[in-house]
Structures are given as structure tokens and as C-alpha cells.
Design a protein around this motif. Structure first.
Motif, PDB file in Angstrom:
ATOM      1  N   VAL A 241       0.855  -1.185   0.000  1.00  0.00           N
ATOM      2  CA  VAL A 241       0.000   0.000   0.000  1.00  0.00           C
ATOM      3  C   VAL A 241       0.888   1.230   0.000  1.00  0.00           C
ATOM      4  N   GLY A 242       1.354   1.591  -1.171  1.00  0.00           N
ATOM      5  CA  GLY A 242       2.273   2.712  -1.256  1.00  0.00           C
ATOM      6  C   GLY A 242       3.631   2.341  -0.697  1.00  0.00           C
ATOM      7  N   ARG A 243       4.075   3.108   0.266  1.00  0.00           N
ATOM      8  CA  ARG A 243       5.399   2.874   0.856  1.00  0.00           C
ATOM      9  C   ARG A 243       5.353   1.943   2.061  1.00  0.00           C
ATOM     10  N   ARG A 244       4.205   1.349   2.319  1.00  0.00           N
ATOM     11  CA  ARG A 244       4.049   0.452   3.444  1.00  0.00           C
ATOM     12  C   ARG A 244       3.477  -0.887   2.975  1.00  0.00           C
ATOM     13  N   VAL A 245       3.348  -1.818   3.909  1.00  0.00           N
ATOM     14  CA  VAL A 245       2.789  -3.138   3.632  1.00  0.00           C
ATOM     15  C   VAL A 245       1.665  -3.378   4.628  1.00  0.00           C
ATOM     16  N   THR A 246       0.533  -3.872   4.124  1.00  0.00           N
ATOM     17  CA  THR A 246      -0.631  -4.162   4.958  1.00  0.00           C
ATOM     18  C   THR A 246      -0.892  -5.654   4.966  1.00  0.00           C
ATOM     19  N   HIS A 247      -1.215  -6.165   6.155  1.00  0.00           N
ATOM     20  CA  HIS A 247      -1.601  -7.568   6.297  1.00  0.00           C
ATOM     21  C   HIS A 247      -3.118  -7.631   6.455  1.00  0.00           C
ATOM     22  N   PHE A 248      -3.772  -8.397   5.574  1.00  0.00           N
ATOM     23  CA  PHE A 248      -5.216  -8.594   5.631  1.00  0.00           C
ATOM     24  C   PHE A 248      -5.501  -9.966   6.235  1.00  0.00           C
ATOM     25  N   ASP A 249      -6.182  -9.976   7.373  1.00  0.00           N
ATOM     26  CA  ASP A 249      -6.621 -11.228   7.979  1.00  0.00           C
ATOM     27  C   ASP A 249      -7.957 -11.591   7.336  1.00  0.00           C
ATOM     28  N   LEU A 250      -7.945 -12.616   6.487  1.00  0.00           N
ATOM     29  CA  LEU A 250      -9.123 -12.948   5.696  1.00  0.00           C
ATOM     30  C   LEU A 250     -10.177 -13.700   6.487  1.00  0.00           C
ATOM     31  N   THR A 251      -9.832 -14.209   7.662  1.00  0.00           N
ATOM     32  CA  THR A 251     -10.825 -14.898   8.494  1.00  0.00           C
ATOM     33  C   THR A 251     -11.494 -13.944   9.471  1.00  0.00           C
ATOM     34  N   GLU A 252     -10.757 -12.955   9.975  1.00  0.00           N
ATOM     35  CA  GLU A 252     -11.318 -11.983  10.917  1.00  0.00           C
ATOM     36  C   GLU A 252     -11.800 -10.716  10.235  1.00  0.00           C
ATOM     37  N   ASN A 253     -11.520 -10.576   8.922  1.00  0.00           N
ATOM     38  CA  ASN A 253     -11.892  -9.379   8.167  1.00  0.00           C
ATOM     39  C   ASN A 253     -11.322  -8.114   8.803  1.00  0.00           C
ATOM     40  N   THR A 254     -10.028  -8.138   9.030  1.00  0.00           N
ATOM     41  CA  THR A 254      -9.328  -6.984   9.574  1.00  0.00           C
ATOM     42  C   THR A 254      -8.068  -6.739   8.753  1.00  0.00           C
ATOM     43  N   SER A 255      -7.538  -5.546   8.864  1.00  0.00           N
ATOM     44  CA  SER A 255      -6.283  -5.203   8.194  1.00  0.00           C
ATOM     45  C   SER A 255      -5.366  -4.492   9.176  1.00  0.00           C
ATOM     46  N   THR A 256      -4.075  -4.745   9.041  1.00  0.00           N
ATOM     47  CA  THR A 256      -3.077  -4.127   9.906  1.00  0.00           C
ATOM     48  C   THR A 256      -1.902  -3.690   9.044  1.00  0.00           C
ATOM     49  N   THR A 257      -1.527  -2.437   9.136  1.00  0.00           N
ATOM     50  CA  THR A 257      -0.411  -1.900   8.363  1.00  0.00           C
ATOM     51  C   THR A 257       0.833  -1.846   9.226  1.00  0.00           C
ATOM     52  N   PHE A 258       1.936  -2.340   8.700  1.00  0.00           N
ATOM     53  CA  PHE A 258       3.192  -2.312   9.437  1.00  0.00           C
ATOM     54  C   PHE A 258       3.678  -0.864   9.561  1.00  0.00           C
ATOM     55  N   PRO A 259       4.299  -0.538  10.684  1.00  0.00           N
ATOM     56  CA  PRO A 259       4.698   0.861  10.904  1.00  0.00           C
ATOM     57  C   PRO A 259       5.914   1.308  10.106  1.00  0.00           C
ATOM     58  N   PHE A 260       6.669   0.381   9.485  1.00  0.00           N
ATOM     59  CA  PHE A 260       7.844   0.798   8.729  1.00  0.00           C
ATOM     60  C   PHE A 260       7.420   1.520   7.449  1.00  0.00           C
ATOM     61  N   GLU A 261       8.356   2.271   6.891  1.00  0.00           N
ATOM     62  CA  GLU A 261       8.066   3.049   5.687  1.00  0.00           C
ATOM     63  C   GLU A 261       9.320   3.115   4.828  1.00  0.00           C
ATOM     64  N   LEU A 262       9.162   2.931   3.528  1.00  0.00           N
ATOM     65  CA  LEU A 262      10.272   2.993   2.587  1.00  0.00           C
ATOM     66  C   LEU A 262      10.237   4.319   1.824  1.00  0.00           C
ATOM     67  N   PRO A 263      11.332   4.716   1.190  1.00  0.00           N
ATOM     68  CA  PRO A 263      11.363   6.023   0.513  1.00  0.00           C
ATOM     69  C   PRO A 263      10.369   6.147  -0.638  1.00  0.00           C
ATOM     70  N   THR A 264      10.157   5.052  -1.396  1.00  0.00           N
ATOM     71  CA  THR A 264       9.208   5.085  -2.512  1.00  0.00           C
ATOM     72  C   THR A 264       8.246   3.902  -2.383  1.00  0.00           C
ATOM     73  N   ASN A 265       7.389   3.732  -3.362  1.00  0.00           N
ATOM     74  CA  ASN A 265       6.385   2.680  -3.309  1.00  0.00           C
ATOM     75  C   ASN A 265       7.022   1.294  -3.285  1.00  0.00           C
ATOM     76  N   VAL A 266       6.429   0.409  -2.498  1.00  0.00           N
ATOM     77  CA  VAL A 266       6.928  -0.962  -2.392  1.00  0.00           C
ATOM     78  C   VAL A 266       6.696  -1.688  -3.712  1.00  0.00           C
ATOM     79  N   GLN A 267       7.751  -2.366  -4.206  1.00  0.00           N
ATOM     80  CA  GLN A 267       7.688  -3.056  -5.483  1.00  0.00           C
ATOM     81  C   GLN A 267       7.545  -4.567  -5.324  1.00  0.00           C
ATOM     82  N   ARG A 268       8.253  -5.161  -4.354  1.00  0.00           N
ATOM     83  CA  ARG A 268       8.218  -6.600  -4.154  1.00  0.00           C
ATOM     84  C   ARG A 268       8.140  -6.918  -2.668  1.00  0.00           C
ATOM     85  N   ILE A 269       7.473  -8.060  -2.360  1.00  0.00           N
ATOM     86  CA  ILE A 269       7.330  -8.544  -0.991  1.00  0.00           C
ATOM     87  C   ILE A 269       7.705 -10.014  -0.971  1.00  0.00           C
ATOM     88  N   ALA A 270       8.390 -10.434   0.083  1.00  0.00           N
ATOM     89  CA  ALA A 270       8.701 -11.856   0.295  1.00  0.00           C
ATOM     90  C   ALA A 270       8.519 -12.170   1.771  1.00  0.00           C
TER      91      ALA A 270
END
Length: 811
Positions: free
Chosen positions: A33-62
Motif C-alpha cells: 500500500v504505497g510505501r508500506r505493507v498491509t496484512h489482511f486477515d481474511l478470516t477476521e476481516n481486519t487489516s493491519t499496516t506495518f509501521p515501517f516506511e520505505l522512501p518510494t512505493n513498495v515493489q516486491r514482498i517476500a
């Protein structure tokens, strides 16, 4: 005074670009989600965004196979390694160039990273080295264009790469270590750039998919590390061959594929041998990859042979969007398909067997312009330049309603403070619209005799009058909420009206304008008295103090001015430009201001990358809450058009270029001494009860989770210490406490009611914010009603017995 508001979540954005990654159990999804990463809990229907932030938009996640580490890299190659359980950034790595593919090995000890057609293998923090950094082990070249896909063999020995140079390469890391002159196996057969390559059927096959829809299957010997044939054993085309077939498919109302359609993304599930392919027209299909034991189908296969399902015959095809799918992922069980559409910022999770949405979210397509909290603080409404009004759960961070009636930019939104069941929005299309939160419909549209552009909005405390200020005619329009009738047009300003606000009693309307004045109107009086409060610069925001005695205004010059409403005199001036105008900043324009619910603090936002919190009485800056990281020597200019404090005083929200940023009181980091208790037994619980440590005994009983023991502790706790005990229950145990109360015996009605009253008196707001207590509260309500009925029957029987006894005594 509690000021420890921490970054809590990011709303308004669910997907921008990059890949989607499921959790190991397949019940959670990570999205950029832009410069951050969000975790979507698909069973509880909630989302949580990690507090870290990168200089530009996130391109890849592992994500590591054990679910402990997350690596995110932006478009410039700057990466961060994050501990998922602790939600903290362990360290940063600079790959110095864009990363096109990245994945962990199945054993979690290696991380493959693709940059400029080269493969870099990094040793990862694992086991006891959780907080260590990434270490570069080797760099391998070979591809002439960018690598788009990685896949590891199950034993983490082989690495399969797919590239836009129309080739796939199979790297043997063990043999490469033993023999530096070892030449990787190169698979050359495709005539178009590859989209993906995967190991299949216990690593005995290699599947490659190209952009033109060609699918090749190769035989591979994982023991010897050799290919049985240097040409693919199976050649398939996932797309139709002619326009005639496309027209027939269109006539039958089924998603069509033609030679003009291109493959945009692929993913493979090894357990179920399912290949998911998305196409440029928005269609996605699921194919079953045949094993080597099945009859292979080659280019010479006849039409009669195609009667049985094969890799060219999809088992499922559907179109959920008309736009290009940027990323696709299938979870571990093969049930849920995640689709990311960067063009619309849309994220979909589809359960293809039951044909139902698990998650359907779409952020605002353009920048958000305004926001407001509902009176209970559970819902946030946002307006955007895309003309849409969206409702968000403040606790889960998910959007649950969208209104798209406006045809131009939404400039202001506001909840009706009286009921909280009505949302009103103003837009540049010349309309003000009211929405019903029960039926989720636009039930009222307010218009003007001549077309105007609205810039500001306010609703009086009774919810009966709607006021809107214009950008072009400099007028204020008043309507009746009940009838939609235009009540009055107020003129007097000589510039656009930037903000409106009713006082809490509804007696006055304050209007701020770019003509450098704030005007107070007695809109409900016949003579329409007006007071003009002059400022030194354009006024951008105005609001009343919760008691209505003062009004505060902020200007483009960086001043915050408070006025006495009755006397129309200045009670204080805060030179905010001295607090926010750091050297890297070239502007200190203030754009939004709001009071805390108790009127002691002021939240201010503007063209600077943080929210400023001021003490009203002492006129001093208390704290800054950053919205983005300020790096040394970096000039950051931001547009934060709106900031709002939640009515509960436990959170505030602000609009930033990244999305809707929510800061809340961080309860999760409060030290819990009960977590240090290791010996939780019935004997130790009884010892704590005897020694008078009632709270300790109660928490230990909850953690032991034996209903008889928990009920014994609840019964043994003296009623006179109940209020103090409930006050000390940590937030993480509230749900367990409510559940324990539902298990009390029916004859303990008084004790149950005392506990319920004590818990709700101390933790009502916290229980509302949890958002997961509805079920247990319903069960608790049902138990109270059932116990009430039993008690009523006993009381009736007792009355009859007493009456009979009294009659016997009289006789």
C-alpha cells in the motif's frame, strides 16, 4: 495526560503495485500500500499496516516459510527486513537498483533477489539468528533482460528463473558451489517473454508460461539435476486461436480469450497442481497441470483427444474486472485467488469453488480531500477527488460502503452529530448529498438555483439544517434536512469560503474565508447579526471549542488564533510557523484544525509532514506525530487537508498522500506481568486467592481455561473489591472475561449482573474498539434474559407459597 498515540493503521489504500503474498496457512494476505505493507486477515476481516516506511512505493514482498520475517523492497532497491511477530524493522538493505523478483527458499535460509538480469543469493536471519542481517553469498548472471519469476525446488537445491529474454534457467546451487565453472541449464523454446516458471509434481517437471499464452512442460530429473530432453515434452496454448472462437464465446456470454489477449500474471499451487493465469482483458483461468504419468498432448493432438480436461482446458474461468490484473496469488489450500488491479487500486480475494468474495476492497483512485468520525468513533467517512464517498471501519481498516453519486471532486464530508446515521457530502459538481447509514442510499440531494462549486460543509447539532459554502460565488446556502428545501442564502464574504462550523448549541455559524476573515452568523435570528473577526492572512479552517465559548482559526501564514465568541476578542495566538517551519521546509501553511473532545488540545495539519499537538491553555507545542520519515537534507512538502480527533479521545486520523493514517493509544505495548507466570495450576490459583491476590488469581484462571476453576475464582472474589479488580484487567483478557461470565451457573444472577455492570462501566469504549465482542455480548444478553425468566418463575412460586402460608396461619 496521555499523549502516546502511535501509528495504528493505514486506510484508503488497499493495493498500489507489486506482488501479493499469502501467509503460510493461507488465511492472511500481504499487499503493498504505497510505501508500506498491509496484512489482511481474511478470516477476521481486519487489516493491519506495518509501521515501517520505505522512501518510494513498495515493489516486491517476500515472506519466510515460517512466517517470522518479511522483506519489502521499493522501486529504487531500498529494502527492509521486518520481524512479523514483533512488527519492527530489523535492518535496512540497499540493493542499489530495482528488484524484479524476490523469494525465500523453502528451508528459509536463503533469499533469491533479481536485479538487472542477475541473481543474488543472500543468507537470511533464521533460527537463533533472527535479528541478524542479510549476508550476500553469491551473484550469478546469464539473463540479458529482467527476471520476472523465481521458484525453488522443495529441497532448496535448485532455483528456477524466468526472464523477459524468452528463456528460463535452472540453477543447481550445490553443483555451482562444487564447480564454479558449472553452466546452468537453459530452457529455450518460447518466442515471447516469459511470465513465470515453476517446479511441478515433486520437482520432476518444469512449467513455463509466456506472455502470448504458450505453456510448455519439461521433464526434469531432480536427483541427477539433468533435463531428459532439451525441448519441452508438452506444448500448449492457453489462448484461443481465432476470432471465430472468440465470437462464439462472446455469444454464449462466457469470458473470451483471443490471440490479441496477453498473459499479465501467473501463480502456481504445488499441492493441488493448479495454475492461475490472468489476462489483459481482466479474465482469469485455472488450469490443472498434468503429471508425467498422464498421456501427454502435443501439437499433433486431434480434437477428439481434447475431450478430457487438460492444461489447455481450464477448469474455471471468470472475469471479475475489465481492467488489467497486475498481480495474482493462490493460497496454500488452492481455494482463494487474490487479484491486484493497480489501475483502480483494487484488491479482490475470490473463493472459486463456492464463487464468493472473501475480500473485495478498493481504495480511492485519487487523493482524499476530507474526513470525519462518526459520533461513536467506530466509523470514518472520507471524500476524494475521484467523486466517491467511502465508509471505513476504524478498528478493522476495511471499507464497507461506497457512494458514487457525485460527478466531481468531493470537497467536504460530515456525520450528523445527533444520530450518527446520516452522512452529508459537498462536491464541486454543485450538489450536497445526504446518505442514510441504515439502507446505504442517497436519500436527499440539495441543489442551488444556479450552478456553483461547493468548498465547505457543516451540519447543525440538531441535524435539521445543512450549510455549505461555495468556491465561486462566495455564498453560504442553508437547507432543511427533512424537506431538502433551500432555506436561505447568506452573502457577505468576498473570497471562497474555506470552512464552516456550527457551535455545539447551534446558535451560531462560523465561516472562514480567503478574504482573511472569520464571520459569526446568528443564522436562526431574524436580524441575522454578524461579527467579523479579521486575520492577517487567508483563513483555511475554523472550529468551535466543545463548550462553544471560543472559536479557533488557522491561516496560510502559519498562525492559530483563538477568539472569545461573546466579546469577539482575541484570547490567544500561536505562532505555529515557528514550530513547523524547519529548514528543509519552504512552506508552513495550516490547512486543518480540530479540538480534542475535552477542549484541552488542538490538532493541526498543513503542508508539513507531521501532525502538531498544542496545549490550548499554555499555547505551546506538546508533540509532533510524523506522517512520513524526514531524512537528512530532504525537503518534504505534503498536503494534509484534514485531521480529526476521535470522539473517544483514543485516536486521531489524518489525510496524507499515502492514505488515511490513523494514530491510536498503543495498548498492545503495555507491560503485562501475567505473561511472566509459567506455573499456572489450580493449586497456585487457590494460593493466590487465599493470599488476597484476586486479580492475579483471576487472570491465571483465564489462562488455565478450566470453567470450574474460573467460576470458583469469580465466586470467591469479594464484591467490595470488584470495581478495583475489573479496572486492572488488561485489554487482551476482556474477551475471555466476557466469555467466562457466560458460563456462570443460572442461580448466580446477582453476581453475574454485578460483574457485567463493573466490566461495562470500566471498559465500554475498549470493548467497542475491539470490534470482536458482538457474539459473546449477544450470548451474555441471552443468558441474563434466561436467568431473569428463571428468577421470575421462582419469585412467582414464592409469592404463592407465602400467600398460602399466611392463609393457613390466619385460619
Amino acid at each position: 495526560m496521555r499523549l502516546n498515540y502511535k501509528f495504528s493503521n493505514l486506510c484508503g489504500v488497499v493495493y498500489k503495485k507489486g506482488n501479493l503474498v499469502y501467509t503460510t496457512d493461507g488465511r492472511g494476505l500481504y499487499s503493498a500500500v504505497g510505501r508500506r505493507v498491509t496484512h489482511f486477515d481474511l478470516t477476521e476481516n481486519t487489516s493491519t499496516t506495518f509501521p515501517f516506511e520505505l522512501p518510494t512505493n513498495v515493489q516486491r514482498i517476500a515472506v519466510s516459510p515460517d512466517g517470522m520475517l518479511l522483506v519489502a523492497v521499493d522501486t529504487t532497491g531500498q529494502a527492509v527486513v521486518v520481524s512479523i511477530p514483533h512488527r519492527i524493522a530489523l535492518h535496512y538493505v540497499n540493493f542499489r537498483t530495482a528488484v524484479t523478483a524476490m523469494t525465500f527458499s523453502p528451508d528459509g535460509t536463503k533469499l533469491a533477489v533479481a536485479t538487472d538480469g542477475r541473481v543474488r543469493i543472500w543468507r537470511t536471519p533464521s533460527g537463533q539468528r533472527e535479528f541478524a542481517s542479510l549476508v550476500l553469498e553469491k551473484t550469478m548472471g546469464g539473463h540479458t533482460e529482467e527476471i520476472v519469476s523465481f521458484d525453488w525446488s522443495s529441497d532448496s537445491r535448485y532455483l528456477l528463473t524466468a526472464s523477459h529474454d524468452m528463456t528460463a534457467r535452472l540453477l543447481d546451487l550445490r553443483r555451482d558451489e562444487e564447480n564454479p565453472q558449472f553452466v546452468p541449464i537453459e530452457l529455450r523454446a518460447h518466442r515471447h517473454p516469459l511470465c513465470g516458471a515453476y517446479f511441478a509434481h515433486k520437482d520432476q517437471q518444469v512449467v513455463t508460461v509466456a506472455r502470448n499464452g504458450s505453456l510448455f512442460i519439461w521433464k526434469f530429473d531432480p536427483v541427477r539435476g539433468t533435463m531428459e530432453e532439451r525441448m519441452p515434452t508438452i506444448r500448449h496454448h492457453l489462448l484461443q486461436e481465432s476470432n471465430e472462437q472468440e465470437e462464439n464465446a462472446t455469444a454464449s456470454n462466457t469470458p473470451s480469450l483471443s490471440f490479441r489477449t496477453k498473459v499479465t500474471a501467473v501463480d502456481y499451487n504445488k499441492e493441488n497442481h493448479l495454475l492461475v493465469v490472468t489476462f489483459s482483458n481482466g479474465v482469469f483461468s485455472i488450469f490443472v497441470i498434468p503429471s508425467c504419468s498422464m498421456a501427454f498432448i502435443t501439437d499433433t493432438t486431434t480434437s477428439a483427444d481434447m475431450a478430457t480436461p487438460t492444461a489447455t482446458t481450464p477448469i474455471y474461468t471468470l472475469s471479475l474486472t475489465q481492467s488489467k490484473v497486475t498481480s495474482v496469488a493462490i493460497n496454500a489450500t488452492g481455494e482463494w485467488i487474490a487479484l491486484g488491479i493497480a489501475e483502480h487500486g483494487q484488491l479482490l480475494v475470490w473463493e472459486w469453488r463456492s464463487e464468493s468474495f472473501i475480500l473485495k476492497q478498493q481504495g480511492h483512485a485519487l487523493a482524499m480531500t476530507s474526513l470525519d468520525y462518526s459520533p461513536d468513533g467506530q466509523t470514518i467517512v472520507t471524500g476524494s477527488a475521484d467523486g466517491r464517498v467511502k465508509l471505513w471501519h476504524a478498528s478493522s481498516g476495511l471499507c464497507y460502503a461506497t457512494f458514487a453519486e457525485h460527478t466531481a471532486s468531493v470537497t467536504a464530508v460530515e456525520f450528523s452529530a445527533k444520530s450518527g446515521k446520516i452522512v452529508v457530502s459537498a462536491a464541486s459538481d454543485g450538489t450536497v448529498r445526504a446518505y442514510d447509514m441504515l439502507r446505504y442510499r442517497n436519500f436527499r440531494t440539495f441543489t442551488t438555483p444556479t450552478p456553483v462549486q461547493f468548498m465547505s460543509l457543516a451540519i447543525d447539532p440538531s441535524g435539521e439544517v445543512v450549510a455549505a459554502g461555495t468556491f465561486d460565488t462566495f455564498e453560504i446556502f442553508l437547507w432543511s434536512m427533512q424537506t431538502g428545501q433551500l432555506l436561505e442564502i447568506i452573502a457577505g464574504h468576498t473570497a471562497p469560503i474555506s470552512a464552516l462550523s456550527f457551535d455545539p448549541l447551534g446558535h451560531r455559524l462560523a465561516s472562514a474565508s480567503w478574504d482573511r476573515t472569520v464571520r459569526l452568523w446568528d443564522v436562526f435570528q431574524r436580524d441575522k447579526n454578524m461579527q467579523s473577526l479579521d486575520h492577517s492572512a487567508e483563513v483555511t479552517a475554523v472550529t468551535f471549542r466543545p463548550d462553544g465559548a471560543e472559536v479557533v482559526a488557522c491561516t496560510l501564514a502559519g498562525e492559530i488564533v483563538t477568539w472569545d465568541v461573546e466579546l469577539a476578542t482575541v484570547t490567544g495566538v500561536i505562532e505555529a510557523r515557528r514550530d513547523v517551519a524547519d529548514k528543509p521546509l519552504t512552506s508552513c501553511a495550516l490547512k486543518s484544525v480540530c479540538y480534542s473532545p475535552d477542549g484541552t488540545w488542538l490538532l493541526v495539519s498543513g503542508s508539513f509532514p507531521f501532525i502538531a499537538l498544542y496545549d490550548v491553555a499554555n499555547k505551546v507545542l506538546l508533540r509532533r506525530y510524523p506522517l512520513t520519515k524526514m531524512r537528512r537534507g530532504q525537503s518534504v512538502e505534503m498536503n494534509v487537508p484534514s485531521v480529526k480527533m476521535a470522539p473517544t479521545n483514543r485516536a486521531f486520523a489524518a489525510l496524507s498522500p499515502d492514505g488515511l493514517v490513523i494514530h491510536s493509544l498503543d495498548e498492545q505495548l503495555i507491560f503485562d506481568p501475567f505473561d511472566l507466570e509459567l506455573d499456572i495450576t489450580s493449586e497456585n490459583i487457590q494460593t493466590a486467592l487465599v493470599s488476597g491476590e484476586h486479580l492475579k488469581a483471576f487472570i491465571m484462571a483465564l489462562r488455565l481455561n478450566i470453567p470450574k476453576v474460573t467460576e470458583h475464582v469469580i465466586v470467591s472474589i469479594p464484591v467490595n473489591v470488584l470495581s478495583l479488580l475489573v479496572r486492572g484487567i488488561p485489554q487482551k483478557y476482556l474477551l475471555s472475561t466476557l466469555h467466562a461470565l457466560t458460563l456462570l451457573a443460572p442461580h448466580r444472577v446477582e453476581l453475574l449482573l454485578r460483574w457485567v455492570v463493573a466490566v461495562l462501566a470500566e471498559h465500554t469504549l475498549t470493548i467497542k474498539s475491539l470490534g470482536r465482542c458482538e457474539t459473546v455480548l449477544r450470548v451474555l444478553l441471552g443468558k441474563v434474559k434466561a436467568d431473569y425468566e428463571v428468577l421470575g418463575r421462582v419469585a412467582n412460586q414464592t409469592i404463592f407459597m407465602l400467600e398460602c402460608r399466611s392463609l393457613v396461619e390466619i385460619s
